[in-house]
Design a protein around this motif. Structure first.
Motif, PDB file in Angstrom:
ATOM      1  N   SER B  31       0.859  -1.177   0.000  1.00  0.00           N
ATOM      2  CA  SER B  31       0.000   0.000   0.000  1.00  0.00           C
ATOM      3  C   SER B  31       0.898   1.230   0.000  1.00  0.00           C
ATOM      4  CB  SER B  31      -0.905   0.032   1.239  1.00  0.00           C
ATOM      5  OG  SER B  31      -0.130   0.170   2.409  1.00  0.00           O
ATOM      6  N   VAL B  47      -4.287  10.020   3.028  1.00  0.00           N
ATOM      7  CA  VAL B  47      -4.997   8.935   2.344  1.00  0.00           C
ATOM      8  C   VAL B  47      -4.115   7.695   2.295  1.00  0.00           C
ATOM      9  CG1 VAL B  47      -4.163   9.278  -0.010  1.00  0.00           C
ATOM     10  CG2 VAL B  47      -6.511   8.546   0.341  1.00  0.00           C
ATOM     11  N   VAL B  49      -3.821   4.193  -0.243  1.00  0.00           N
ATOM     12  CA  VAL B  49      -4.277   3.472  -1.424  1.00  0.00           C
ATOM     13  C   VAL B  49      -3.689   2.067  -1.374  1.00  0.00           C
ATOM     14  CG1 VAL B  49      -4.806   5.379  -2.959  1.00  0.00           C
ATOM     15  CG2 VAL B  49      -2.446   4.637  -2.755  1.00  0.00           C
ATOM     16  N   GLU B  54      -6.087   2.132  -8.158  1.00  0.00           N
ATOM     17  CA  GLU B  54      -7.059   2.819  -7.308  1.00  0.00           C
ATOM     18  C   GLU B  54      -6.922   4.330  -7.405  1.00  0.00           C
ATOM     19  OE1 GLU B  54      -6.759   1.594  -3.249  1.00  0.00           O
ATOM     20  OE2 GLU B  54      -8.464   2.787  -2.581  1.00  0.00           O
ATOM     21  N   LYS B  56      -8.448   7.785  -5.384  1.00  0.00           N
ATOM     22  CA  LYS B  56      -9.226   8.309  -4.257  1.00  0.00           C
ATOM     23  C   LYS B  56      -9.237   9.821  -4.330  1.00  0.00           C
ATOM     24  CE  LYS B  56      -9.142   4.845  -0.622  1.00  0.00           C
ATOM     25  NZ  LYS B  56      -8.757   4.543   0.780  1.00  0.00           N
ATOM     26  N   LYS B  57     -10.397  10.395  -3.994  1.00  0.00           N
ATOM     27  CA  LYS B  57     -10.523  11.851  -3.991  1.00  0.00           C
ATOM     28  C   LYS B  57     -10.836  12.343  -2.588  1.00  0.00           C
ATOM     29  CE  LYS B  57     -11.729  12.572  -8.799  1.00  0.00           C
ATOM     30  NZ  LYS B  57     -12.572  13.298  -9.782  1.00  0.00           N
ATOM     31  N   LEU B  58     -10.165  13.433  -2.228  1.00  0.00           N
ATOM     32  CA  LEU B  58     -10.372  14.076  -0.944  1.00  0.00           C
ATOM     33  C   LEU B  58     -10.507  15.568  -1.244  1.00  0.00           C
ATOM     34  CD1 LEU B  58     -10.323  13.591   2.171  1.00  0.00           C
ATOM     35  CD2 LEU B  58      -7.889  14.107   2.095  1.00  0.00           C
ATOM     36  N   THR B  62      -6.648  14.548  -5.480  1.00  0.00           N
ATOM     37  CA  THR B  62      -6.899  13.265  -6.120  1.00  0.00           C
ATOM     38  C   THR B  62      -5.626  12.428  -6.028  1.00  0.00           C
ATOM     39  OG1 THR B  62      -8.478  14.237  -7.671  1.00  0.00           O
ATOM     40  CG2 THR B  62      -7.582  12.075  -8.229  1.00  0.00           C
ATOM     41  N   GLN B  64      -3.712   8.669  -6.822  1.00  0.00           N
ATOM     42  CA  GLN B  64      -3.781   7.498  -7.697  1.00  0.00           C
ATOM     43  C   GLN B  64      -2.651   6.539  -7.361  1.00  0.00           C
ATOM     44  OE1 GLN B  64      -4.110   8.530 -11.814  1.00  0.00           O
ATOM     45  NE2 GLN B  64      -4.556   6.438 -12.452  1.00  0.00           N
TER      46      GLN B  64
END
Lengths: 115, 111
Positions: B31, B47, B49, B54, B56-58, B62, B64
């Motif tokens: 990870s 974050v 991932v 994957e 993810k947006k916060l 963004t 990746q």
């Protein structure tokens, strides 16, 4: 408080003296890490504890550095015969478990200056 | 050699601009995490991932994770002065106890 606590926040010591840095992790966190951060650098891994044992000491830069953890809680990082190159911020982090993806919670660090 | 290479090392941009920060490795990670550190403070997790590919947006951020789980990126849209700080990527390699950090990207957003 509920966070990771480190003491002292600042330490100035003379070259050749020994210093002890303390870390109080979040209650119940079994994993504890020590890192060193020099100016402009990222975090350099020093040592990792799972409970009271240290399965990974590979980051300790020399035999002048040692660390222990007692009661699965408080940890002490000791630097013997300090040198000027030991000057840095020493950060401690704790985590509820050592598993990929688990968040590490950091203290504010101890800024060590060796003069 | 640095296990996690971050680029750029320094970035100074105007408020409202977009930016991307990269974290690359030749190793596979179980990870990857992104932390933000402000002066005098410890890093704080933004974050995690865990799956190749994957995203993810916060809010305006963004994140990746590369398909091969060797790299990650952080994209900030319409940067604000409050985004100023040191952004660090970190990860566990499979079978390792070390949470390894990159050297960080120091971001300054000018009002």
């Amino acid at each position: 408080g509920a966070g990771v606590s480190q003491s002292p926040s600042n330490k100035v010591t003379e070259k050749g003296k020994d210093v002890e840095l303390r870390c109080d992790p979040i209650s119940g966190h079994t994993a504890l890490y020590w890192y060193r951060q020099s100016l402009g650098q990222g975090l350099e891994f020093l040592i990792y504890f799972q409970g009271n044992s240290a399965p990974d000491k590979s980051g300790l830069p020399s035999d002048r550095f040692s660390a222990e953890r007692t009661g699965g809680s408080v940890s002490t990082l000791t630097i013997q015969r300090t040198q000027q190159e030991d000057s840095a911020v020493y950060l401690c982090a704790s985590s509820p478990q050592n598993r990929a993806g688990t968040e590490a919670f950091f203290g504010q660090g101890t800024r060590l200056t060796v003069v | 050699t640095q296990l996690l290479e971050q680029s750029p090392q320094f970035l100074s941009i105007q408020e409202g601009e977009n930016l991307t920060v990269y974290c690359n490795s030749s190793s596979v990670f179980s990870s990857l995490q992104w932390y933000r550190q402000e002066p005098g403070e410890g890093p704080v997790l933004l974050v995690t991932v865990v799956t190749g590919g994957e995203v993810k947006k916060l809010k305006r951020l963004t994140f990746q994770f590369g398909d091969a789980r060797k790299d990650s990126s952080l994209h900030i849209t319409a940067a604000q002065p409050g985004d100023t700080g040191l952004y660090l990527c970190a990860g566990f390699r499979a079978g390792s106890y070390q949470l390894t950090f990159g050297k960080g990207t120091k971001l300054s957003v000018i009002p």
